[in-house]
Structure formats: structure tokens, C-alpha cells
Design a protein around this motif. Structure first.
Motif, PDB file in Angstrom:
ATOM      1  N   GLN A  41      12.586 -35.969   6.706  1.00 13.40           N
ATOM      2  CA  GLN A  41      13.175 -35.038   7.658  1.00 13.40           C
ATOM      3  C   GLN A  41      14.224 -34.225   6.920  1.00 13.40           C
ATOM      4  N   PRO A  42      14.553 -33.033   7.405  1.00 11.74           N
ATOM      5  CA  PRO A  42      15.518 -32.188   6.692  1.00 11.74           C
ATOM      6  C   PRO A  42      16.901 -32.830   6.657  1.00 11.74           C
ATOM      7  N   ALA A  43      17.437 -33.024   5.482  1.00 13.04           N
ATOM      8  CA  ALA A  43      18.782 -33.566   5.344  1.00 13.04           C
ATOM      9  C   ALA A  43      19.797 -32.530   5.817  1.00 13.04           C
ATOM     10  N   VAL A  44      20.697 -32.950   6.683  1.00 10.78           N
ATOM     11  CA  VAL A  44      21.697 -32.038   7.244  1.00 10.78           C
ATOM     12  C   VAL A  44      22.648 -31.571   6.147  1.00 10.78           C
ATOM     13  N   GLY A  45      22.909 -30.263   6.129  1.00 11.01           N
ATOM     14  CA  GLY A  45      23.896 -29.714   5.209  1.00 11.01           C
ATOM     15  C   GLY A  45      23.340 -29.150   3.919  1.00 11.01           C
ATOM     16  N   LEU A  46      22.044 -29.351   3.654  1.00 12.63           N
ATOM     17  CA  LEU A  46      21.442 -28.813   2.434  1.00 12.63           C
ATOM     18  C   LEU A  46      20.811 -27.454   2.698  1.00 12.63           C
ATOM     19  N   GLU A  47      20.715 -26.642   1.660  1.00 15.63           N
ATOM     20  CA  GLU A  47      20.004 -25.375   1.747  1.00 15.63           C
ATOM     21  C   GLU A  47      18.495 -25.633   1.718  1.00 15.63           C
ATOM     22  N   VAL A  48      17.734 -24.661   2.198  1.00 16.78           N
ATOM     23  CA  VAL A  48      16.282 -24.813   2.276  1.00 16.78           C
ATOM     24  C   VAL A  48      15.680 -25.139   0.906  1.00 16.78           C
ATOM     25  N   GLN A  49      16.088 -24.423  -0.138  1.00 14.40           N
ATOM     26  CA  GLN A  49      15.504 -24.648  -1.457  1.00 14.40           C
ATOM     27  C   GLN A  49      15.839 -26.032  -1.989  1.00 14.40           C
ATOM     28  N   ASP A  50      17.025 -26.529  -1.659  1.00 17.53           N
ATOM     29  CA  ASP A  50      17.389 -27.885  -2.076  1.00 17.53           C
ATOM     30  C   ASP A  50      16.491 -28.910  -1.393  1.00 17.53           C
ATOM     31  N   ARG A  51      16.167 -28.671  -0.137  1.00 17.81           N
ATOM     32  CA  ARG A  51      15.269 -29.571   0.577  1.00 17.81           C
ATOM     33  C   ARG A  51      13.863 -29.519  -0.017  1.00 17.81           C
ATOM     34  N   VAL A  52      13.420 -28.332  -0.379  1.00 20.44           N
ATOM     35  CA  VAL A  52      12.108 -28.195  -1.020  1.00 20.44           C
ATOM     36  C   VAL A  52      12.071 -28.989  -2.322  1.00 20.44           C
ATOM     37  N   GLU A  53      13.127 -28.900  -3.108  1.00 17.89           N
ATOM     38  CA  GLU A  53      13.193 -29.662  -4.361  1.00 17.89           C
ATOM     39  C   GLU A  53      13.214 -31.159  -4.094  1.00 17.89           C
ATOM     40  N   ASP A  54      13.883 -31.585  -3.024  1.00 14.99           N
ATOM     41  CA  ASP A  54      13.890 -32.998  -2.653  1.00 14.99           C
ATOM     42  C   ASP A  54      12.475 -33.485  -2.319  1.00 14.99           C
ATOM     43  N   ILE A  55      11.735 -32.649  -1.593  1.00  8.97           N
ATOM     44  CA  ILE A  55      10.357 -33.021  -1.244  1.00  8.97           C
ATOM     45  C   ILE A  55       9.534 -33.247  -2.505  1.00  8.97           C
ATOM     46  N   LYS A  56       9.710 -32.383  -3.485  1.00 10.91           N
ATOM     47  CA  LYS A  56       8.962 -32.519  -4.736  1.00 10.91           C
ATOM     48  C   LYS A  56       9.239 -33.863  -5.412  1.00 10.91           C
ATOM     49  N   VAL A  57      10.480 -34.329  -5.321  1.00  9.08           N
ATOM     50  CA  VAL A  57      10.861 -35.593  -5.957  1.00  9.08           C
ATOM     51  C   VAL A  57      10.158 -36.784  -5.296  1.00  9.08           C
ATOM     52  N   VAL A  58      10.090 -36.780  -3.952  1.00  5.22           N
ATOM     53  CA  VAL A  58       9.545 -37.942  -3.239  1.00  5.22           C
ATOM     54  C   VAL A  58       8.098 -37.750  -2.795  1.00  5.22           C
ATOM     55  N   LYS A  59       7.488 -36.632  -3.149  1.00  2.00           N
ATOM     56  CA  LYS A  59       6.131 -36.310  -2.676  1.00  2.00           C
ATOM     57  C   LYS A  59       5.117 -37.451  -2.874  1.00  2.00           C
ATOM     58  N   PRO A  60       5.126 -38.170  -3.991  1.00  2.00           N
ATOM     59  CA  PRO A  60       4.124 -39.240  -4.158  1.00  2.00           C
ATOM     60  C   PRO A  60       4.234 -40.360  -3.126  1.00  2.00           C
ATOM     61  N   TYR A  61       5.372 -40.448  -2.448  1.00  2.00           N
ATOM     62  CA  TYR A  61       5.600 -41.555  -1.517  1.00  2.00           C
ATOM     63  C   TYR A  61       5.633 -41.103  -0.062  1.00  2.00           C
ATOM     64  N   LEU A  62       5.421 -39.828   0.180  1.00  2.00           N
ATOM     65  CA  LEU A  62       5.544 -39.286   1.528  1.00  2.00           C
ATOM     66  C   LEU A  62       4.365 -39.623   2.421  1.00  2.00           C
ATOM     67  N   LYS A  63       4.655 -39.770   3.699  1.00  2.00           N
ATOM     68  CA  LYS A  63       3.600 -39.944   4.693  1.00  2.00           C
ATOM     69  C   LYS A  63       3.855 -39.007   5.881  1.00  2.00           C
ATOM     70  N   HIS A  64       4.689 -39.442   6.825  1.00  2.00           N
ATOM     71  CA  HIS A  64       4.890 -38.656   8.040  1.00  2.00           C
ATOM     72  C   HIS A  64       6.179 -37.851   8.000  1.00  2.00           C
ATOM     73  N   VAL A  65       6.341 -36.974   9.006  1.00  2.00           N
ATOM     74  CA  VAL A  65       7.448 -36.026   9.010  1.00  2.00           C
ATOM     75  C   VAL A  65       8.058 -35.929  10.404  1.00  2.00           C
ATOM     76  N   HIS A  66       9.388 -35.964  10.466  1.00  2.00           N
ATOM     77  CA  HIS A  66      10.113 -35.670  11.705  1.00  2.00           C
ATOM     78  C   HIS A  66      10.535 -34.207  11.671  1.00  2.00           C
ATOM     79  N   VAL A  67      10.209 -33.497  12.725  1.00  2.00           N
ATOM     80  CA  VAL A  67      10.389 -32.046  12.752  1.00  2.00           C
ATOM     81  C   VAL A  67      11.516 -31.658  13.708  1.00  2.00           C
ATOM     82  N   PHE A  68      12.473 -30.894  13.197  1.00  2.00           N
ATOM     83  CA  PHE A  68      13.528 -30.308  14.012  1.00  2.00           C
ATOM     84  C   PHE A  68      14.204 -29.217  13.191  1.00  2.00           C
TER      85      PHE A  68
END
Length: 256
Positions: free
Chosen positions: A165-192
Motif C-alpha cells: 500500500q502507498p506509504a504515507v508521506g513519500l513522493e510517487v516516484q519514491d513509492r515506485v522505487e519501493d515497489i521495484k525493491v519488493v516486487k519479487p515478494y508482492l501479491k495483493h494491494v490495498h488501494v487508497f
């Protein structure tokens, strides 16, 4: 396959009947039932009633949102009770938390305790064909992408994956980079969609969510992946309907 849904904790003050009706009315696929209000651990008759109502509405149980904190003693319910309830619910997965301390605060011993407990519960759940998914959340060992990656690598269990889920307080690009780091372990997503800590209509955040979705979508399209609405501005039904419409359009545009 992408499936859409909502988390029942979005409307803690609403009844099971209402949540099922609202979810069905907007055309989402299913519901993640929360253990705190609507589907308490061990209350099997109540859970059985939920299952019957879900079938009648043509909805899927997408997950059991427990508040089990791995590695923490003296919790209200054992994981065994939570697992029994999830099994009765027909949930394909159980959502848990990676302890109760952030990565900067937890000691090595505490981190090892969380890791060992997640491995233990993953074994138990696997025996019943139920996956274990860790909440991506502040104040736990998944409060940063690097800590989450380190945790999943240490657990090294095929039955454990990660929510995002989007970490509060981060910029969009920082969140995108975070996704890249954990992508091999990702499954579901909370949307807001939040601005700092102010809840906003999801439609206003579609520019960001299009970037997230591009990174979040699993490469194996045969594997189910759930995008679940979790927070709604002002906890209003009308806003939920608008957010559901925005989510469905987001997924449709991605598939096009």
C-alpha cells in the motif's frame, strides 16, 4: 488474474449485510473480511453466515484480514484460532503484521523472533492450503522496502508474500522505487489515495496509481492478484461508489 474488492474494515460501523450489498452493487469481485469487527476469530457460526450471504450475492471471499502480530506474545487470539476461522470463511489467504516495532526500533533478537513466527504460521497455513500475506505497514518490519525485502529473504518460505500500500508521506516516484525493491515478494494491494494523512477521492490519484499498477502487476497473469479498496474519504457510501468506479476504470485501462 486481477480481481477487485474492498476491505470490510473500510466501514467498521456498517453491518455485514450492508457491506455485502454495497460491494455487489458497485460490481467488485469480493471482500477481504476483517477479524476486528465483522468476522472475529473463533466465531464460526457468524463466519458461516457470512459465507452463505457471500454465495447468495455472487461475491468471493478474497482474504481474511487478521491483526495477528508475528512474534508478539499475549495476543487476543492465537494464530491457530485465526487459521480455523479463515478456513471456515473459505479465505485463500490470511493477512498478518510483521511484529509491532518499526525496523529502526526492533532489535536483532526481536527481528529473529518475528521471522521465526512467520515461518511457523506459514507452515501451519500451508497445511490447509491457505497463504500468509504480510501487511506493508509503518511501525512494523515492513515499514520500508529494504526492511521488507530483508524480512522476506530471511523467512524464505514459499507460502509467504507481501501486501503493498502507498506509504504515507513519500513522493510517487519514491513509492515506485519501493515497489521495484519488493516486487519479487508482492501479491495483493490495498488501494487508497491520501495526501499526507488526508483521505481524498481515488479519482484524484489515478495519475499516481497508473504508475504503481505498471510496477505492481504480477508477470504471471494466471496468478490471482487482488486490488482492494481500503480507505474512503469521509467513510461515505457515495464516495465508496465513486472510488469503486475509479478502481474498475483503472484496471480496465491497464488491460486495454
Amino acid at each position: 488474474m486481477i480481481k477487485t474488492g474492498m476491505c470490510s474494515v473500510t466501514f467498521r460501523d456498517q453491518s455485514v449485510d450492508t457491506i455485502i450489498k454495497w460491494t455487489s452493487d458497485v460490481g467488485l469481485d469480493g471482500i477481504e473480511w476483517g477479524a476486528d469487527v465483522h468476522a472475529p476469530p473463533g466465531e464460526l457460526e457468524r463466519v458461516q453466515s457470512i459465507v452463505r450471504q457471500m454465495k447468495q450475492a455472487g461475491l468471493e471471499v478474497l482474504s481474511y484480514g487478521s491483526y495477528y502480530k508475528a512474534g508478539v506474545t499475549n495476543q487476543p487470539h492465537s494464530f491457530e484460532t485465526i487459521l480455523l476461522t479463515a478456513k471456515e470463511l473459505g479465505a485463500p489467504s490470511i493477512r498478518i503484521w510483521a511484529g509491532e516495532k518499526g525496523s529502526d526500533e526492533a532489535t536483532r533478537q526481536e527481528r529473529q523472533k518475528v521471522t521465526a513466527d512467520i515461518h511457523r504460521v506459514a507452515d501451519l497455513a500451508e497445511n490447509d492450503g491457505i497463504a500468509v500475506h504480510i501487511e506493508y505497514h509503518g511501525g512494523t518490519l515492513t515499514d520500508t522496502s529494504e526492511s521488507a525485502k530483508q524480512l522476506l529473504e530471511a523467512i524464505a518460505h514459499q507460502n509467504v508474500r507481501l501486501y503493498w500500500q502507498p506509504a504515507v508521506g513519500l513522493e510517487v516516484q519514491d513509492r515506485v522505487e519501493d515497489i521495484k525493491v519488493v516486487k519479487p515478494y508482492l501479491k495483493h494491494v490495498h488501494v487508497f489515495y491520501w495526501n499526507i494523512e488526508e483521505r481524498l477521492p481515488l479519482a484524484e490519484g489515478l495519475h499516481a496509481w497508473k504508475q504503481y499498477l505498471h510496477q505492481l502487476h504480477l508477470e504471471d497473469s494466471s496468478e490471482d492478484q487482488h486490488f482492494l479498496l481500503e480507505f474512503v474519504k469521509d467513510n461515505q457510501r457515495d464516495q465508496f461508489q465513486d472510488d469503486a468506479k475509479a478502481l474498475l476504470q483503472l484496471i480496465a485501462d491497464y488491460r486495454a
